[in-house]
Design a protein around this motif. Structure first.
Motif, PDB file in Angstrom:
ATOM      1  N   ARG A   1      42.799  61.030  65.071  1.00 23.11           N
ATOM      2  CA  ARG A   1      44.209  61.526  63.838  1.00 23.11           C
ATOM      3  C   ARG A   1      44.101  63.246  63.370  1.00 23.11           C
ATOM      4  O   ARG A   1      45.234  63.629  64.029  1.00 23.11           O
ATOM      5  N   ASP A   2      43.136  63.863  62.710  1.00 23.47           N
ATOM      6  CA  ASP A   2      43.489  64.968  62.465  1.00 23.47           C
ATOM      7  C   ASP A   2      43.239  65.837  63.173  1.00 23.47           C
ATOM      8  O   ASP A   2      44.091  66.989  63.166  1.00 23.47           O
ATOM      9  N   VAL A   3      42.200  65.801  64.119  1.00 25.80           N
ATOM     10  CA  VAL A   3      42.122  66.693  65.093  1.00 25.80           C
ATOM     11  C   VAL A   3      43.187  66.738  65.896  1.00 25.80           C
ATOM     12  O   VAL A   3      43.767  68.005  66.424  1.00 25.80           O
ATOM     13  N   ASN A   4      44.264  66.071  66.372  1.00 27.15           N
ATOM     14  CA  ASN A   4      44.979  65.558  67.217  1.00 27.15           C
ATOM     15  C   ASN A   4      46.352  66.552  66.922  1.00 27.15           C
ATOM     16  O   ASN A   4      47.630  66.796  67.569  1.00 27.15           O
ATOM     17  N   SER A   5      46.515  65.977  65.519  1.00 30.84           N
ATOM     18  CA  SER A   5      47.686  66.668  64.780  1.00 30.84           C
ATOM     19  C   SER A   5      47.491  67.906  64.868  1.00 30.84           C
ATOM     20  O   SER A   5      48.541  68.737  64.227  1.00 30.84           O
ATOM     21  N   ILE A   6      46.233  68.525  64.099  1.00 34.75           N
ATOM     22  CA  ILE A   6      45.636  70.285  64.419  1.00 34.75           C
ATOM     23  C   ILE A   6      46.281  71.219  66.078  1.00 34.75           C
ATOM     24  O   ILE A   6      47.320  71.442  66.009  1.00 34.75           O
ATOM     25  N   ARG A   7      45.752  70.292  66.770  1.00 34.66           N
ATOM     26  CA  ARG A   7      45.817  70.448  68.524  1.00 34.66           C
ATOM     27  C   ARG A   7      47.288  70.272  68.542  1.00 34.66           C
ATOM     28  O   ARG A   7      47.710  71.007  69.698  1.00 34.66           O
ATOM     29  N   ASP A   8      47.965  69.631  68.803  1.00 30.81           N
ATOM     30  CA  ASP A   8      49.473  69.560  68.898  1.00 30.81           C
ATOM     31  C   ASP A   8      50.831  70.373  67.962  1.00 30.81           C
ATOM     32  O   ASP A   8      51.279  71.128  68.401  1.00 30.81           O
ATOM     33  N   GLN A   9      49.803  70.802  66.585  1.00 29.57           N
ATOM     34  CA  GLN A   9      50.384  72.121  66.346  1.00 29.57           C
ATOM     35  C   GLN A   9      50.279  73.246  67.207  1.00 29.57           C
ATOM     36  O   GLN A   9      51.364  73.831  67.402  1.00 29.57           O
ATOM     37  N   ASN A  10      49.230  73.394  67.157  1.00 29.15           N
ATOM     38  CA  ASN A  10      49.213  74.916  68.086  1.00 29.15           C
ATOM     39  C   ASN A  10      49.771  74.277  69.632  1.00 29.15           C
ATOM     40  O   ASN A  10      50.229  75.298  70.292  1.00 29.15           O
ATOM     41  N   ALA A  11      50.036  73.080  69.809  1.00 32.80           N
ATOM     42  CA  ALA A  11      50.831  73.232  71.888  1.00 32.80           C
ATOM     43  C   ALA A  11      51.863  73.668  71.257  1.00 32.80           C
ATOM     44  O   ALA A  11      52.168  74.410  72.212  1.00 32.80           O
TER      45      ALA A  11
ATOM     46  N   THR B   1      44.644  78.430  77.388  1.00 37.21           N
ATOM     47  CA  THR B   1      44.687  76.396  76.898  1.00 37.21           C
ATOM     48  C   THR B   1      46.138  76.801  76.060  1.00 37.21           C
ATOM     49  O   THR B   1      45.921  77.453  75.390  1.00 37.21           O
ATOM     50  N   TRP B   2      45.902  75.715  75.566  1.00 41.72           N
ATOM     51  CA  TRP B   2      47.042  75.000  74.125  1.00 41.72           C
ATOM     52  C   TRP B   2      46.081  74.692  72.912  1.00 41.72           C
ATOM     53  O   TRP B   2      46.560  74.110  72.035  1.00 41.72           O
ATOM     54  N   GLU B   3      45.006  74.730  73.179  1.00 38.03           N
ATOM     55  CA  GLU B   3      43.925  74.293  71.785  1.00 38.03           C
ATOM     56  C   GLU B   3      43.802  75.897  71.245  1.00 38.03           C
ATOM     57  O   GLU B   3      43.874  76.802  71.704  1.00 38.03           O
ATOM     58  N   PRO B   4      43.497  74.901  69.838  1.00 42.19           N
ATOM     59  CA  PRO B   4      43.477  76.177  68.899  1.00 42.19           C
ATOM     60  C   PRO B   4      42.137  76.873  68.872  1.00 42.19           C
ATOM     61  O   PRO B   4      41.236  76.269  69.729  1.00 42.19           O
ATOM     62  N   PRO B   5      42.270  78.124  68.571  1.00 44.02           N
ATOM     63  CA  PRO B   5      41.060  78.442  68.077  1.00 44.02           C
ATOM     64  C   PRO B   5      39.872  77.125  67.445  1.00 44.02           C
ATOM     65  O   PRO B   5      39.975  76.778  66.790  1.00 44.02           O
TER      66      PRO B   5
END
Length: 254
Positions: free
Chosen positions: A214-224, A108-112
């Motif tokens: 918005r903030d969740v997606n920013s964190i997730r996108d950076q991990n992806a 998965t590309w999701e962050p921990p």
């Protein structure tokens, strides 16, 4: 007259070249592909086995012959059939099904979860985050026709439930009734969040959840982006699947 040997050779060569061409998209999915990888941005769709996005996913799966498939939303339950995978988990379940069938690694590309939640807790209260993660899950919970929504919500909210175990959110709401009362303050019922993204975009009363998203997606996108770069640097063939909300940021990152 053309020698039959050359005719057969020409036909085989033509088929090989054709087979190696990028598939022509059959849906409105967003696709960025090279010979090493394909990134596909989808509209999430649970239970629709006739979704043309699935044709694109399978075509690019065959085109890339990935060593790894990278999914949004975590590692989805492995299903024994195409229909079961799609009914359970939509396009993510379908790609997981294809990968497991061919013994291909699934990540998965999701962050921990702890990294994500620790960052968010600096800005938001645990109770806000707990309700947000529940509401974000409502569309999928409503897709389960075998288990009442109230029972599923209780499993997510209760002490030692999903949100406490995975995200360490040990705070109210703990019950279906508590969550229902909170969303009623915004003028909604829990079942109304079947259109989670649309509600957040259209109603200013829900701005706090829009901000969290918005903030969740920013964190997730950076991990992806980090996962994508790691696979590219290793010349790993991969197929990466994500909702369209993430596609542009991830696909066109340097």
């Amino acid at each position: 007259m053309l020698n039959p040997f050359y005719l057969v050779f020409f036909l085989l060569l033509s088929q090989a070249v054709f087979a190696n061409e990028k598939p022509k998209p059959q849906s409105d999915a967003w696709i960025l592909a090279s010979n090493q990888y394909a990134l596909i941005g989808t509209t999430h769709n649970f239970g629709n086995i006739d979704d043309p996005q699935l044709v694109d996913i399978e075509n690019y799966f065959n085109y890339i012959s990935p060593e790894v498939v990278v999914l949004e939303g975590g590692i989805w339950p492995n299903q024994s059939s195409k229909t079961g995978a799609i009914n359970c988990c939509g396009e993510m379940g379908f790609l997981s099904y294809l990968a497991h069938k061919d013994n291909i690694e699934v990540v998965t590309w999701e962050p921990p979860a702890d990294e994500e939640i620790n960052s968010l807790k600096q800005k938001y209260k645990p109770s806000q985050l707990k309700l947000f993660y529940l509401l974000r899950q409502i569309p999928q919970l409503l897709n389960d026709n075998n288990t009442p929504l109230a029972e599923q919500v209780e499993n997510w909210l209760k002490v030692q439930g999903v949100l406490e175990n995975e995200y360490k959110l040990a705070s109210p709401p703990y019950t279906y009734q508590q969550a229902a009362a909170l969303v009623q303050n915004y003028g909604y019922k829990l079942g109304d969040f079947k259109q989670f993204d649309a509600l957040l975009n259209d109603n200013k009363q829900l701005n706090e959840f829009h901000d969290i998203k918005r903030d969740v997606n920013s964190i997730r996108d950076q991990n992806a982006i980090k996962i994508k770069r790691q696979l590219q640097s290793k010349n790993t063939r991969f197929l990466m699947l994500m909702g369209k909300a993430h596609f542009r940021t991830v696909a066109f990152s340097n």
